[in-house]
Scaffold this active site. Sequence first.
Site, PDB file in Angstrom:
ATOM      1  N   ALA A 103      48.793  39.496  36.849  1.00 19.11           N
ATOM      2  CA  ALA A 103      47.694  39.847  35.955  1.00 19.11           C
ATOM      3  C   ALA A 103      46.402  39.949  36.755  1.00 19.11           C
ATOM      4  CB  ALA A 103      47.557  38.801  34.851  1.00 19.11           C
ATOM      5  N   GLY A 146      52.403  37.963  36.217  1.00 23.59           N
ATOM      6  CA  GLY A 146      52.560  38.887  35.110  1.00 23.59           C
ATOM      7  C   GLY A 146      53.465  40.052  35.437  1.00 23.59           C
ATOM      8  N   GLU A 149      56.916  38.828  34.914  1.00 22.04           N
ATOM      9  CA  GLU A 149      57.113  38.710  33.465  1.00 22.04           C
ATOM     10  C   GLU A 149      57.318  40.081  32.832  1.00 22.04           C
ATOM     11  OE1 GLU A 149      54.617  34.782  32.234  1.00 22.04           O
ATOM     12  OE2 GLU A 149      53.476  36.405  33.156  1.00 22.04           O
ATOM     13  N   GLU A 169      51.693  31.197  39.461  1.00 25.84           N
ATOM     14  CA  GLU A 169      50.504  30.774  38.706  1.00 25.84           C
ATOM     15  C   GLU A 169      50.056  29.358  39.037  1.00 25.84           C
ATOM     16  OE1 GLU A 169      52.444  33.985  36.139  1.00 25.84           O
ATOM     17  OE2 GLU A 169      53.108  32.348  37.440  1.00 25.84           O
TER      18      GLU A 169
END
Length: 211
Positions: A103, A146, A149, A169
Amino acid sequence: KHHNVLHLVTCVPAGRLSAGPGAPAGRGRAPPGQHAAYEHILVERRGEGERVTLIQLNRPKSLNALCSPLMSELLEVVHQAEQDPAVGAIVLTGNEKAFAAGADIKEMQDKRFADVYRGSFLAFWGGVAQCTKPVVAAVNGYALGGGCELAMMCDVIYAGEKARFGQPEIALGTIPGAGGTQRLTRAVGKSKAMEMCLTGDMIDAQTAERA
């Protein structure tokens, strides 16, 4: 929807996914071999009868970091493909260096927990997993945070030799926030998922396939 299946293959070279000159300026269905115009993604129809919608993440300077505008564009195209009876499947890819390296931290760094919690930040990303047509992730390079994911939201993951998966993360003092703690556990088991989330270590395509 079935659990993810990971295969070890060689992805299509990134150069073959590039837009040619004269790409249309408007959104919607693109002519054969050309892309519709979006800011953060490239879109074209591929395959026999143009039955496949190919979506390429296109933020190379940030290793395809996933920002809200990119995800909005991605979900718009996924929705269009889902509603189009001429589309049989969707392929989501990045480039040879990165599928998506996570992200966009710059977008998130000033957000407070209360704001994120009340606004259900990232909740709309799950629209990829809700698509009723097959969505295939073609991964080469980094699929981290992300990006990992997002790949797991797809029905099938095809991983190139240079693919690297990870949920790093923890290095930022947080945990996977877009379903990674759930999808990763279902895909590779609780022990391997805990190891990846607690260490932040990356795994290669061969290790991912074995897991």
